[in-house]
Design a protein around this motif. Sequence first.
Motif, PDB file in Angstrom:
ATOM      1  N   ARG A  98       0.906 -12.330   5.998  1.00  0.00           N
ATOM      2  CA  ARG A  98       1.010 -11.142   6.314  1.00  0.00           C
ATOM      3  C   ARG A  98       2.200 -10.521   5.805  1.00  0.00           C
ATOM      4  NH1 ARG A  98      -2.050  -7.923   9.407  1.00  0.00           N
ATOM      5  NH2 ARG A  98      -1.194  -6.132  10.433  1.00  0.00           N
ATOM      6  N   TYR A  99       3.243 -11.336   5.486  1.00  0.00           N
ATOM      7  CA  TYR A  99       4.616 -10.654   5.075  1.00  0.00           C
ATOM      8  C   TYR A  99       4.276 -10.225   3.668  1.00  0.00           C
ATOM      9  CZ  TYR A  99       9.393 -11.130   3.335  1.00  0.00           C
ATOM     10  OH  TYR A  99      10.504 -10.959   2.595  1.00  0.00           O
ATOM     11  N   ILE A 100       3.671 -11.230   2.927  1.00  0.00           N
ATOM     12  CA  ILE A 100       3.097 -11.022   1.541  1.00  0.00           C
ATOM     13  C   ILE A 100       2.297  -9.859   1.258  1.00  0.00           C
ATOM     14  CG2 ILE A 100       1.988 -11.861  -0.328  1.00  0.00           C
ATOM     15  CD1 ILE A 100       3.168 -14.748   0.328  1.00  0.00           C
ATOM     16  N   ASP A 101       1.459  -9.659   2.227  1.00  0.00           N
ATOM     17  CA  ASP A 101       0.507  -8.468   2.227  1.00  0.00           C
ATOM     18  C   ASP A 101       1.371  -7.108   2.359  1.00  0.00           C
ATOM     19  OD1 ASP A 101      -1.796  -9.969   1.985  1.00  0.00           O
ATOM     20  OD2 ASP A 101      -2.096 -10.064   4.120  1.00  0.00           O
ATOM     21  N   LYS A 102       2.411  -7.331   3.183  1.00  0.00           N
ATOM     22  CA  LYS A 102       3.157  -6.234   3.345  1.00  0.00           C
ATOM     23  C   LYS A 102       3.962  -5.635   2.118  1.00  0.00           C
ATOM     24  CE  LYS A 102       6.717  -3.865   6.187  1.00  0.00           C
ATOM     25  NZ  LYS A 102       7.659  -3.385   5.091  1.00  0.00           N
ATOM     26  N   ILE A 103       4.390  -6.682   1.436  1.00  0.00           N
ATOM     27  CA  ILE A 103       4.894  -6.619   0.011  1.00  0.00           C
ATOM     28  C   ILE A 103       4.036  -5.978  -0.811  1.00  0.00           C
ATOM     29  CG2 ILE A 103       5.932  -7.885  -1.933  1.00  0.00           C
ATOM     30  CD1 ILE A 103       7.137 -10.033   0.035  1.00  0.00           C
ATOM     31  N   PHE A 104       2.764  -6.351  -0.674  1.00  0.00           N
ATOM     32  CA  PHE A 104       1.956  -5.811  -1.673  1.00  0.00           C
ATOM     33  C   PHE A 104       1.704  -4.347  -1.427  1.00  0.00           C
ATOM     34  CE2 PHE A 104      -0.003 -10.055  -2.663  1.00  0.00           C
ATOM     35  CZ  PHE A 104       0.117  -9.940  -4.007  1.00  0.00           C
ATOM     36  N   GLU A 105       1.705  -4.013  -0.021  1.00  0.00           N
ATOM     37  CA  GLU A 105       1.549  -2.436   0.748  1.00  0.00           C
ATOM     38  C   GLU A 105       2.807  -1.805   0.044  1.00  0.00           C
ATOM     39  OE1 GLU A 105      -1.167  -1.192   2.016  1.00  0.00           O
ATOM     40  OE2 GLU A 105      -2.094  -3.114   1.522  1.00  0.00           O
ATOM     41  N   ASP A 106       3.944  -2.283   0.337  1.00  0.00           N
ATOM     42  CA  ASP A 106       5.172  -1.709   0.016  1.00  0.00           C
ATOM     43  C   ASP A 106       5.092  -1.340  -1.478  1.00  0.00           C
ATOM     44  OD1 ASP A 106       6.090  -1.818   2.314  1.00  0.00           O
ATOM     45  OD2 ASP A 106       7.526  -3.381   2.105  1.00  0.00           O
ATOM     46  N   SER A 107       4.580  -2.141  -2.382  1.00  0.00           N
ATOM     47  CA  SER A 107       4.717  -1.819  -3.665  1.00  0.00           C
ATOM     48  C   SER A 107       3.551  -0.875  -4.243  1.00  0.00           C
ATOM     49  CB  SER A 107       4.129  -3.405  -4.512  1.00  0.00           C
ATOM     50  OG  SER A 107       5.246  -4.356  -4.560  1.00  0.00           O
ATOM     51  N   ILE A 108       2.653  -0.944  -3.411  1.00  0.00           N
ATOM     52  CA  ILE A 108       1.406   0.202  -3.576  1.00  0.00           C
ATOM     53  C   ILE A 108       2.153   1.581  -3.075  1.00  0.00           C
ATOM     54  CG2 ILE A 108      -0.615   1.242  -2.624  1.00  0.00           C
ATOM     55  CD1 ILE A 108      -1.696  -1.674  -2.347  1.00  0.00           C
ATOM     56  N   GLN A 109       2.877   1.499  -2.041  1.00  0.00           N
ATOM     57  CA  GLN A 109       3.373   2.712  -1.594  1.00  0.00           C
ATOM     58  C   GLN A 109       4.489   3.388  -2.803  1.00  0.00           C
ATOM     59  OE1 GLN A 109       2.303   4.637   1.022  1.00  0.00           O
ATOM     60  NE2 GLN A 109       3.654   6.166  -0.078  1.00  0.00           N
ATOM     61  N   PHE A 110       5.181   2.212  -3.240  1.00  0.00           N
ATOM     62  CA  PHE A 110       6.164   2.669  -4.434  1.00  0.00           C
ATOM     63  C   PHE A 110       5.509   3.345  -5.701  1.00  0.00           C
ATOM     64  CE2 PHE A 110       8.443   1.784  -7.993  1.00  0.00           C
ATOM     65  CZ  PHE A 110       9.774   1.936  -7.881  1.00  0.00           C
ATOM     66  N   ALA A 111       4.434   2.531  -5.869  1.00  0.00           N
ATOM     67  CA  ALA A 111       3.525   3.157  -7.097  1.00  0.00           C
ATOM     68  C   ALA A 111       3.055   4.505  -6.880  1.00  0.00           C
ATOM     69  CB  ALA A 111       2.599   2.263  -7.669  1.00  0.00           C
ATOM     70  N   LEU A 112       2.389   4.637  -5.663  1.00  0.00           N
ATOM     71  CA  LEU A 112       2.079   6.129  -5.131  1.00  0.00           C
ATOM     72  C   LEU A 112       3.165   7.068  -5.428  1.00  0.00           C
ATOM     73  CD1 LEU A 112      -0.302   5.297  -2.255  1.00  0.00           C
ATOM     74  CD2 LEU A 112      -1.086   5.863  -4.665  1.00  0.00           C
ATOM     75  N   ASN A 113       4.354   6.792  -4.796  1.00  0.00           N
ATOM     76  CA  ASN A 113       5.493   7.827  -5.070  1.00  0.00           C
ATOM     77  C   ASN A 113       5.825   7.978  -6.400  1.00  0.00           C
ATOM     78  OD1 ASN A 113       5.367   8.057  -2.109  1.00  0.00           O
ATOM     79  ND2 ASN A 113       7.013   6.333  -1.701  1.00  0.00           N
ATOM     80  N   ALA A 114       5.697   6.930  -6.903  1.00  0.00           N
ATOM     81  CA  ALA A 114       6.454   7.101  -8.528  1.00  0.00           C
ATOM     82  C   ALA A 114       5.292   7.782  -9.319  1.00  0.00           C
ATOM     83  CB  ALA A 114       6.420   5.670  -9.147  1.00  0.00           C
ATOM     84  N   SER A 115       4.090   7.807  -8.966  1.00  0.00           N
ATOM     85  CA  SER A 115       2.954   8.493  -9.734  1.00  0.00           C
ATOM     86  C   SER A 115       3.094  10.086  -9.443  1.00  0.00           C
ATOM     87  CB  SER A 115       1.825   8.340  -9.142  1.00  0.00           C
ATOM     88  OG  SER A 115       1.310   6.722  -9.164  1.00  0.00           O
ATOM     89  N   LYS A 116       3.560  10.456  -8.540  1.00  0.00           N
ATOM     90  CA  LYS A 116       4.031  11.872  -8.137  1.00  0.00           C
ATOM     91  C   LYS A 116       4.932  12.319  -9.183  1.00  0.00           C
ATOM     92  CE  LYS A 116       3.178  11.439  -3.153  1.00  0.00           C
ATOM     93  NZ  LYS A 116       3.876  11.759  -1.912  1.00  0.00           N
ATOM     94  N   TYR A 117       5.900  11.578  -9.659  1.00  0.00           N
ATOM     95  CA  TYR A 117       7.031  11.954 -10.496  1.00  0.00           C
ATOM     96  C   TYR A 117       6.524  11.764 -12.096  1.00  0.00           C
ATOM     97  CZ  TYR A 117       9.879  12.280  -6.317  1.00  0.00           C
ATOM     98  OH  TYR A 117      10.261  12.533  -4.920  1.00  0.00           O
ATOM     99  N   ALA A 118       5.903  10.791 -11.963  1.00  0.00           N
ATOM    100  CA  ALA A 118       5.417  10.338 -13.507  1.00  0.00           C
ATOM    101  C   ALA A 118       4.285  11.437 -14.018  1.00  0.00           C
ATOM    102  CB  ALA A 118       5.013   8.866 -13.708  1.00  0.00           C
ATOM    103  N   GLY A 119       3.661  12.018 -13.003  1.00  0.00           N
ATOM    104  CA  GLY A 119       2.478  12.707 -13.554  1.00  0.00           C
ATOM    105  C   GLY A 119       1.194  11.941 -14.084  1.00  0.00           C
ATOM    106  N   LYS A 120       1.123  10.632 -13.781  1.00  0.00           N
ATOM    107  CA  LYS A 120       0.002   9.989 -13.982  1.00  0.00           C
ATOM    108  C   LYS A 120       0.078   8.869 -12.912  1.00  0.00           C
ATOM    109  CE  LYS A 120       3.098   6.773 -16.490  1.00  0.00           C
ATOM    110  NZ  LYS A 120       3.826   6.213 -17.722  1.00  0.00           N
ATOM    111  N   GLU A 121      -1.273   8.359 -12.900  1.00  0.00           N
ATOM    112  CA  GLU A 121      -1.493   7.510 -11.814  1.00  0.00           C
ATOM    113  C   GLU A 121      -1.008   5.854 -12.070  1.00  0.00           C
ATOM    114  OE1 GLU A 121      -3.571   6.890  -8.030  1.00  0.00           O
ATOM    115  OE2 GLU A 121      -3.485   8.596  -9.309  1.00  0.00           O
ATOM    116  N   ILE A 122      -0.119   5.238 -11.141  1.00  0.00           N
ATOM    117  CA  ILE A 122       0.552   4.128 -11.574  1.00  0.00           C
ATOM    118  C   ILE A 122      -0.040   3.151 -10.526  1.00  0.00           C
ATOM    119  CG2 ILE A 122       2.595   2.558 -11.419  1.00  0.00           C
ATOM    120  CD1 ILE A 122       4.157   5.303 -12.147  1.00  0.00           C
TER     121      ILE A 122
END
Length: 270
Positions: free
Chosen positions: A141-165
């Motif tokens: 479950r801890y590893i799943d959370k790491i994946f979810e944190d990474s997804i959230q990171f990517a979603l936030n980065a997408s807003k600034y990058a102007g592309k889907e990460i």
Amino acid sequence: MCRKFLTVMVVSIVGLGSFCQGHPYSYITPEEKLTLKQIRSLLGKHFERYTGPFKSEEYMIHIVRARNGDVQRSLEMIQEIMQWRHANEIDNLIKEDFSQFQRQYPHWIDDGAYDGGPVSIAPVWNLRKIMLGGYRETVIRYIDKIFEDSIQFALNASKYAGKEITQGILIVDLSAYSPRTHACLACMPFYTDFLYHFENYYPQATTSNFLLNTPRIFTSLLEIIRPLMSEYTQKHLKIYGFDKEEYRRDLLKFIPLNKIRKQFGGTRPD
């Protein structure tokens, strides 16, 4: 248009890159768009109510490719992911507190990949202690959370990058690896659990998986767990020994020098 994600993983561990214009996984072909349309139609209202991260074409295409473009198998995989996320309240996982666990088994999610995607970093954890201590479900479950944190990171980065990460890079430091601690009989369920989640719930979450400072004795364990990896994962698995200059040279193809941690030959503070 580059579309990437990570994880992670952890542990995998998580949470969770490919990085430049022209990457072969950054373009959705007309045939793939038709497949995605068919899947959406077959899912119907069930899919409309789904709020997880795999709803966009950029995420869903990794599922389709993980199932070699087969509509029925892709549909089954999406349904399994949706059911698993609902049953395990994965959408709320990002709110759960693993601070005590993380102090013993750290990981980091850095920025800096050329496409803006996350770089997930972890040392090898004391798997023997984790598994014999009865923390098998907790660590996954801890590893799943790491994946979810990474997804959230990517979603936030997408807003600034102007592309889907939608993908990221995973770096695991194996300098502390030992057969007794990481290849014990009690440790084996960790690898089956982790790789099942990685391949089936976060398919193609990374574009590169770097195993650094890998001792030769690790080869024995790798041959045991390799059959659990998809062809995609095996293709993007990069294994290096203790030659820092060698793996730094390859890391630089994906991450600029000032974003690579000093322990791996870069200039970023550890």
